[in-house]
Structures are given as C-alpha cells and as structure tokens.
Design a protein around this motif. Sequence first.
Motif, PDB file in Angstrom:
ATOM      1  N   LEU A 144      -5.964   2.016   7.412  1.00  0.00           N
ATOM      2  CA  LEU A 144      -5.794   2.361   8.726  1.00  0.00           C
ATOM      3  C   LEU A 144      -4.190   2.124   9.330  1.00  0.00           C
ATOM      4  O   LEU A 144      -3.841   3.130  10.347  1.00  0.00           O
ATOM      5  CB  LEU A 144      -6.632   1.159   9.482  1.00  0.00           C
ATOM      6  CG  LEU A 144      -8.069   1.295   9.330  1.00  0.00           C
ATOM      7  CD1 LEU A 144      -8.743  -0.163   9.990  1.00  0.00           C
ATOM      8  CD2 LEU A 144      -8.691   2.426  10.160  1.00  0.00           C
ATOM      9  N   ALA A 145      -3.457   1.342   8.853  1.00  0.00           N
ATOM     10  CA  ALA A 145      -2.161   1.270   9.330  1.00  0.00           C
ATOM     11  C   ALA A 145      -1.383   2.591   8.776  1.00  0.00           C
ATOM     12  O   ALA A 145      -0.591   3.172   9.501  1.00  0.00           O
ATOM     13  CB  ALA A 145      -1.537  -0.116   8.775  1.00  0.00           C
ATOM     14  N   LEU A 146      -1.672   3.096   7.593  1.00  0.00           N
ATOM     15  CA  LEU A 146      -1.098   4.267   7.256  1.00  0.00           C
ATOM     16  C   LEU A 146      -1.426   5.424   7.981  1.00  0.00           C
ATOM     17  O   LEU A 146      -0.599   6.465   8.367  1.00  0.00           O
ATOM     18  CB  LEU A 146      -1.302   4.653   5.609  1.00  0.00           C
ATOM     19  CG  LEU A 146      -0.303   3.406   4.615  1.00  0.00           C
ATOM     20  CD1 LEU A 146      -1.252   3.652   3.376  1.00  0.00           C
ATOM     21  CD2 LEU A 146       1.062   3.987   4.717  1.00  0.00           C
ATOM     22  N   GLY A 168      -0.587   1.642  -4.894  1.00  0.00           N
ATOM     23  CA  GLY A 168      -1.167   2.842  -4.989  1.00  0.00           C
ATOM     24  C   GLY A 168      -1.462   3.732  -3.677  1.00  0.00           C
ATOM     25  O   GLY A 168      -1.232   4.897  -3.736  1.00  0.00           O
ATOM     26  N   LEU A 169      -1.645   2.866  -2.846  1.00  0.00           N
ATOM     27  CA  LEU A 169      -1.738   3.578  -1.508  1.00  0.00           C
ATOM     28  C   LEU A 169      -0.465   4.280  -0.877  1.00  0.00           C
ATOM     29  O   LEU A 169      -0.319   5.266  -0.425  1.00  0.00           O
ATOM     30  CB  LEU A 169      -2.342   2.616  -0.362  1.00  0.00           C
ATOM     31  CG  LEU A 169      -3.962   2.433  -0.441  1.00  0.00           C
ATOM     32  CD1 LEU A 169      -4.139   1.176   0.413  1.00  0.00           C
ATOM     33  CD2 LEU A 169      -4.601   3.636  -0.119  1.00  0.00           C
ATOM     34  N   ALA A 170       0.667   3.580  -1.360  1.00  0.00           N
ATOM     35  CA  ALA A 170       1.859   3.968  -0.815  1.00  0.00           C
ATOM     36  C   ALA A 170       2.261   5.150  -1.669  1.00  0.00           C
ATOM     37  O   ALA A 170       3.039   6.064  -1.087  1.00  0.00           O
ATOM     38  CB  ALA A 170       2.848   2.600  -1.101  1.00  0.00           C
ATOM     39  N   ASP A 171       2.134   5.334  -2.940  1.00  0.00           N
ATOM     40  CA  ASP A 171       2.216   6.365  -3.893  1.00  0.00           C
ATOM     41  C   ASP A 171       1.432   7.509  -3.170  1.00  0.00           C
ATOM     42  O   ASP A 171       2.029   8.621  -3.480  1.00  0.00           O
ATOM     43  CB  ASP A 171       1.900   5.994  -5.128  1.00  0.00           C
ATOM     44  CG  ASP A 171       2.332   6.986  -6.115  1.00  0.00           C
ATOM     45  OD1 ASP A 171       3.356   7.706  -5.981  1.00  0.00           O
ATOM     46  OD2 ASP A 171       1.383   7.323  -7.242  1.00  0.00           O
ATOM     47  N   GLN A 172       0.270   7.381  -2.631  1.00  0.00           N
ATOM     48  CA  GLN A 172      -0.490   8.387  -2.005  1.00  0.00           C
ATOM     49  C   GLN A 172      -0.195   8.960  -0.764  1.00  0.00           C
ATOM     50  O   GLN A 172      -0.604   9.883  -0.422  1.00  0.00           O
ATOM     51  CB  GLN A 172      -2.146   8.134  -2.325  1.00  0.00           C
ATOM     52  CG  GLN A 172      -2.633   7.798  -3.524  1.00  0.00           C
ATOM     53  CD  GLN A 172      -3.954   7.120  -3.692  1.00  0.00           C
ATOM     54  OE1 GLN A 172      -4.544   7.223  -2.623  1.00  0.00           O
ATOM     55  NE2 GLN A 172      -4.168   6.343  -4.804  1.00  0.00           N
ATOM     56  N   ALA A 173       0.649   8.145  -0.081  1.00  0.00           N
ATOM     57  CA  ALA A 173       1.079   8.310   1.312  1.00  0.00           C
ATOM     58  C   ALA A 173       2.002   9.439   1.356  1.00  0.00           C
ATOM     59  O   ALA A 173       3.256   9.115   1.910  1.00  0.00           O
ATOM     60  CB  ALA A 173       1.307   7.152   2.044  1.00  0.00           C
ATOM     61  N   GLU A 174       1.757  10.684   1.272  1.00  0.00           N
ATOM     62  CA  GLU A 174       2.675  12.041   1.075  1.00  0.00           C
ATOM     63  C   GLU A 174       3.236  12.209   2.691  1.00  0.00           C
ATOM     64  O   GLU A 174       4.016  12.761   2.718  1.00  0.00           O
ATOM     65  CB  GLU A 174       1.879  13.022   0.679  1.00  0.00           C
ATOM     66  CG  GLU A 174       1.865  12.670  -0.854  1.00  0.00           C
ATOM     67  CD  GLU A 174       1.083  13.972  -1.479  1.00  0.00           C
ATOM     68  OE1 GLU A 174       0.747  15.158  -0.928  1.00  0.00           O
ATOM     69  OE2 GLU A 174       1.023  14.085  -2.784  1.00  0.00           O
ATOM     70  N   ASP A 175       2.325  11.576   3.709  1.00  0.00           N
ATOM     71  CA  ASP A 175       2.885  11.909   4.985  1.00  0.00           C
ATOM     72  C   ASP A 175       3.852  11.036   5.523  1.00  0.00           C
ATOM     73  O   ASP A 175       3.932  10.681   6.698  1.00  0.00           O
ATOM     74  CB  ASP A 175       1.574  12.328   5.746  1.00  0.00           C
ATOM     75  CG  ASP A 175       0.737  10.883   5.731  1.00  0.00           C
ATOM     76  OD1 ASP A 175       0.978  10.163   4.875  1.00  0.00           O
ATOM     77  OD2 ASP A 175      -0.330  11.153   6.466  1.00  0.00           O
ATOM     78  N   HIS A 176       4.310   9.989   4.586  1.00  0.00           N
ATOM     79  CA  HIS A 176       5.292   8.926   5.046  1.00  0.00           C
ATOM     80  C   HIS A 176       6.522   9.210   4.064  1.00  0.00           C
ATOM     81  O   HIS A 176       6.538   9.414   2.983  1.00  0.00           O
ATOM     82  CB  HIS A 176       4.741   7.452   4.813  1.00  0.00           C
ATOM     83  CG  HIS A 176       3.641   6.995   5.746  1.00  0.00           C
ATOM     84  ND1 HIS A 176       2.446   7.654   5.981  1.00  0.00           N
ATOM     85  CD2 HIS A 176       3.708   6.183   6.553  1.00  0.00           C
ATOM     86  CE1 HIS A 176       1.930   7.006   7.060  1.00  0.00           C
ATOM     87  NE2 HIS A 176       2.640   6.087   7.545  1.00  0.00           N
ATOM     88  N   ASP A 177       7.521   8.901   4.835  1.00  0.00           N
ATOM     89  CA  ASP A 177       8.772   8.703   4.054  1.00  0.00           C
ATOM     90  C   ASP A 177       9.350   7.549   3.584  1.00  0.00           C
ATOM     91  O   ASP A 177       9.941   7.534   2.684  1.00  0.00           O
ATOM     92  CB  ASP A 177       9.950   9.549   5.300  1.00  0.00           C
ATOM     93  CG  ASP A 177       9.711  10.685   5.746  1.00  0.00           C
ATOM     94  OD1 ASP A 177       9.458  11.452   4.723  1.00  0.00           O
ATOM     95  OD2 ASP A 177       9.964  11.012   6.723  1.00  0.00           O
ATOM     96  N   LEU A 178       8.777   6.542   4.282  1.00  0.00           N
ATOM     97  CA  LEU A 178       9.096   5.115   3.978  1.00  0.00           C
ATOM     98  C   LEU A 178       8.006   4.030   4.135  1.00  0.00           C
ATOM     99  O   LEU A 178       7.360   4.113   5.227  1.00  0.00           O
ATOM    100  CB  LEU A 178      10.394   4.650   4.701  1.00  0.00           C
ATOM    101  CG  LEU A 178      10.840   3.084   4.422  1.00  0.00           C
ATOM    102  CD1 LEU A 178      11.323   2.936   2.866  1.00  0.00           C
ATOM    103  CD2 LEU A 178      11.868   2.783   5.356  1.00  0.00           C
ATOM    104  N   VAL A 179       7.606   3.432   3.045  1.00  0.00           N
ATOM    105  CA  VAL A 179       6.624   2.241   3.281  1.00  0.00           C
ATOM    106  C   VAL A 179       7.719   1.020   2.837  1.00  0.00           C
ATOM    107  O   VAL A 179       7.871   0.656   1.610  1.00  0.00           O
ATOM    108  CB  VAL A 179       5.514   2.383   2.573  1.00  0.00           C
ATOM    109  CG1 VAL A 179       4.703   1.175   2.558  1.00  0.00           C
ATOM    110  CG2 VAL A 179       4.605   3.486   2.920  1.00  0.00           C
TER     111      VAL A 179
END
Length: 272
Positions: free
Chosen positions: A198-200, A229-240
């Motif tokens: 939800l946060a992503l 794993g979620l950070a790796d899949q978050a292609e619409d994010h530049d930074l986590v």
Amino acid sequence: MSYDDDEVRWEVMTAFVRLGLAQGEKVMLFPDPWLPEAEVLARLDFTGRSTVTARERGQLVLSSMRGLIRPDLRFTPERQIGRLHSETSRAADEGFTGLRAFIDMRWVPDLNADVRVMMHRETHADALFDGRPYSEICAYDRRWFGREVLHAMDRAHPRSLLDRLGTLQSVRGADGSVRFIGDADARARHAFTTALELALSGTCGVRRLTVDLTRLHLLSAGCAGALIGLADQAEDHDLVEIRCDHVQARTLHRLGAGAVRRLTTTEVVRPC
C-alpha cells in the motif's frame, strides 16, 4: 495504553513491573481499585514468587489513588502531581535508579472524579518527567471511558502502546512513509507485506518511499526478505530508503539488499 481485555492489562503491567525491578527502579502500582490485592499479587507472581523480595525491601509498592492523595478526599491534578514528584525524590533518596508507576485509570469513576479535570492533568504533567528519573503508564479500560476521551488521551501522550505484546502496527506519514512498530515475525508477514504494498502504491507519484523499522523489536528473515523483494519489483520508484538499526541492516544485507540498486539502508540509533 487502552484495553478491553483484562489479560492485556495483566501482560503489560507485569512486563512493566519486571523491567523496572530489573533496572533497579522503584515501582508503584495503582491497579484497578475494584481488584482484590491478593489477585494483583498472584498475577505478578505467576509461575513463581518473583516479586516477594522486592516488596519486602520496598522496591515494589501497591497503592491506590485514594492513598496517594490522602489526606485529601477530592482529586486535584496539583495534589497528585505533587505527591508523585515527592515519591520520585524519595525513590532516589532510597538508592533506587528511578521511579516508575503503573496507573489504572479506573480510579476516576472510583473517586467520582471529573473526567475533564483528569484530562487536564494528563496534558499538563510534563514537570513530572523533565530531568527526572520517572516513567508512567496510564491504562484506560475502553469499557469505562468514552471514545472521545480515549482518542484525546491517545493524542496527548508521547507514546501509545500496542493492544497486545507481540503484535505489529504500521503508521503512514504525511509524506507517504511507513513506520512499523512491534514485532514483524512470521505471524505478521501478511500484514507487513500488505502495508508495504500500500505504501509503495501510494508513493508512485513521488517515486520514493521511506520505510522506518527503528521501532520494531523483531524483524524476521521472512519479513526482511519480503521487503527486499518488493523494493526490487518497485520499478516505478527511484529510491526505497530503509531506516533501521545495525542488527536490522546486517540482516537485510545478508539477504541481498545490496544487490537492489534502488534500495538503500540508513542506520540510525534506535529511539528510546
């Protein structure tokens, strides 16, 4: 804290008492005034007689709000705060490292006190803590206090405890960040993952998300792996960005956090 399950009250009170005794503090208990003293002592000593010695040497004291404000019969914030201030000084004089108090707020209907006066005390007690070795839990039974009072007290106190020991809570910040509190263990993995998803989803527009783990007592390998794993899949994010302590950072890196280019860990000192 607030509760509507008596077992929750016992869990938190017992943990608070034992931690205080272990740290050399004096502990004062102001339990539900309708509870027999024998029941309170039995709960504290469950599985053994662990608090008997502390009671004998005056480190653990069972009291009541009536006893604290005596000889006054009517509650006033000034009287209560003044007595707790004196008890803190007395604990130091007796050689203890500080004073902690567990106060069940059922004393309010017991004394037929004005709830508005009680609420004023709760929001004007800073002098009890400033520069002094004093800590306090105020426990509100949700079956006795209205929703408005509970909400106001939740906002007024600097810390609000989880409903139960060993649970997980997620809090969203105004900037879209997410902070986790409690235990991110195997039982909480679904809730942990859902909160992250939800946060992503909510931060796609700004393309960055801060995840704060510093108020977790436990971060399981499963939850840490799900975060990576979620950070790796978050292609619409530049930074986590993950804010964490040293142990959490080590766990994340051992699980491969360093291989995710958009993921960064920032080690911070765990808040008190």
